[in-house]
Design an enzyme around this catalytic site. Structure first.
Site, mmCIF file in Angstrom:
data_model
loop_
_atom_site.group_PDB
_atom_site.id
_atom_site.type_symbol
_atom_site.label_atom_id
_atom_site.label_comp_id
_atom_site.label_asym_id
_atom_site.label_seq_id
_atom_site.Cartn_x
_atom_site.Cartn_y
_atom_site.Cartn_z
ATOM 1 N N SER A 163 117.589 57.420 55.956
ATOM 2 C CA SER A 163 116.443 56.919 56.714
ATOM 3 C C SER A 163 115.116 57.350 56.092
ATOM 4 O O SER A 163 114.161 57.685 56.800
ATOM 5 C CB SER A 163 116.517 57.387 58.175
ATOM 6 O OG SER A 163 115.677 56.599 58.993
ATOM 7 N N LYS B 181 114.165 49.635 59.914
ATOM 8 C CA LYS B 181 114.488 49.506 58.490
ATOM 9 C C LYS B 181 115.498 48.398 58.221
ATOM 10 O O LYS B 181 115.562 47.879 57.096
ATOM 11 C CB LYS B 181 114.982 50.846 57.948
ATOM 12 C CG LYS B 181 113.906 51.937 57.922
ATOM 13 C CD LYS B 181 114.439 53.221 57.314
ATOM 14 C CE LYS B 181 113.355 54.292 57.191
ATOM 15 N NZ LYS B 181 112.952 54.868 58.481
ATOM 16 N N SER C 145 113.525 53.992 63.590
ATOM 17 C CA SER C 145 114.003 53.637 62.250
ATOM 18 C C SER C 145 115.039 52.521 62.220
ATOM 19 O O SER C 145 115.458 52.113 61.129
ATOM 20 C CB SER C 145 114.562 54.873 61.545
ATOM 21 O OG SER C 145 113.519 55.602 60.951
#
Length: 434
Positions: free
Chosen positions: A128, A67, A64
């Site tokens: 997240s 992102k 993640s």
């Protein structure tokens, strides 16, 4: 990332706060250069000076931390007027279905729900939220494939050529509906960047949109407040002040965790101490416990702050040693003083002295012709510490300062030049006779 794992981290953090704050053991951990992770990197945020590097060039799964790239594109679209914080979007069927998967990091979206860009942005950074990030991608580019193309193009624009980006969330590809997978990718494909690449992304995000840190430093927020499925988002970065792995000697205010089975426990962090901001990247942290990424990050941050200092090597409007003046031909005066055009300060190992700085000058070395104006550039001076092999994130090994004239020197009149020439001629003759 598994939502169950996230819940455990939040629970640990909550217990720690209830008991009275961050454990003193973490705040007084021993300084060491041995970061137990597959890769690790620390840089000074403004200049990109590399302060620590371990296997920092190898492309590894980033989960993640992906992102951060998409968030940059969201901010860019807002800055360009293509989106507004108040713009609302509705999830398609696949994004809606993904948002209902409680085994992944998500905020539940409603099929007919309308969500602002601001709310989805906050959910993506704080919690997240995978489906929220994908919905942002659709808002920016129209669909997932086009958003991935934009992510790849942005990385290339930053000089990153070794990236593998196949989705916006950082999930393994097999977690996504087939229609949302990038064309010609497989179930086992995943996003890959090196620690240096992640640091480049983080550096650009902080530099271009510094208020991102106002969101990444939020400890807890309610998503979709006022609805029955409102979700309390507790920040997964437990190094924030007051949370379980916070440190007493420096302040962490971002950025992004990442976890998958293959990526392991990752964290791109940023912290300040005494006015110095660093960015750190830890990939696949080793050790025991759910907080191992933060244990290794704390170790990395502490050793970085402890081992580096800011040293002024040139001052604007002042002479630089070894380059104080330059001869002038045909001028009303024979020399012109030289000064640095800006103040230059370098981050150097703490034991570095002025004598250990390495200067390299390129430019005019003999003389210049009059007339010459004030602030005329005559050369550049590069400066680095002799015992520092790490260089900068952009590949440079030193910083430069321009050397300029400190005053105007007018051309001497004809009579003065004739008399000066005669004097030089007889001076030469006298030198030959003696």
């Amino acid at each position: 990332m598994a939502n169950l794992w996230r819940s455990l981290i939040v629970a640990i953090a909550s217990v720690s706060i209830w008991l009275g704050g961050a454990p003193s053991v973490m705040a007084h951990a021993a300084t060491t250069d041995d970061i137990d992770a597959s890769a690790a990197l620390a840089i000074e945020a403004k200049t990109g000076k590399i302060l620590y590097a371990k296997n920092a060039d190898q492309a590894l799964p980033i989960a993640s931390m992906t992102k951060l790239i998409g968030i940059y594109l969201v901010r860019q679209a807002i800055a360009q007027g293509k989106l507004q914080w108040t713009t609302t979007v509705t999830p398609d069927a696949n994004i809606y279905a993904l948002s209902q998967d409680k085994q992944l990091s998500n905020v539940p979206l409603r099929q007919d729900g309308q969500y602002t860009i601001k709310a989805l942005y906050q959910a993506s950074l704080i919690y997240s939220a995978n489906a929220a990030m994908m919905l942002l991608g659709n808002a920016v580019a129209g669909n997932q494939a086009k958003f991935i193309d934009q992510m790849r193009a942005q990385l290339k624009a930053w000089g990153i050529s070794d990236a593998t980006i196949i989705n916006a969330s950082g999930l393994d590809n097999n977690e996504l509906a087939a229609v949302d997978r990038y064309p010609q990718t497989t179930d086992t494909d995943q996003n890959l960047l090196s620690a240096k690449d992640v640091a480049i992304v983080a550096q650009h995000l902080i530099a271009d949109y510094p208020d991102t840190l106002a969101t990444t430093s939020i400890k807890e927020m309610l998503f979709d407040s006022g609805n029955s499925d409102a979700t309390k988002m507790a920040n997964y970065n437990t190094m924030l002040p007051g949370l379980a792995t916070a440190q007493s000697d420096f302040t962490v205010d971002g950025l992004k965790t990442g976890t998958t089975d293959r990526a392991g426990d990752c964290f791109a962090g940023t912290a300040t101490q005494h006015g110095m901001r660093i960015i750190t990247v830890v990939m696949h942290a080793n050790g025991s416990g759910d907080d191992k990424r933060f244990v290794q990050t704390a170790k990395l941050m502490r050793t970085t702050f402890a081992n580096w200092k800011l040293m002024t090597v040139a001052t604007a409007g002042k002479a630089v040693p070894g380059h104080t003046q330059l001869a002038v031909k045909y001028g009303q005066q024979g020399t012109v003083p030289l000064v640095a055009d800006k103040t230059l300060a370098l981050y150097v190992p703490k034991a570095t002295t002025a004598a250990q700085l390495q200067y390299s000058y390129q430019g005019q070395t003999k003389r210049v012709l009059a007339p010459i104006a004030k602030a005329h550039a005559v050369g550049t001076l590069t400066v680095a510490a002799k015992d520092d092999p790490l260089g900068y994130l952009n590949g440079q090994t030193a910083q430069t300062v321009t050397i300029k004239t400190a005053q105007t020197v007018k051309k001497a009149n004809v009579f003065v030049l004739i008399m000066r020439g005669v004097g030089e001629y007889f001076g030469d003759l006298l030198a030959q006779w003696t």
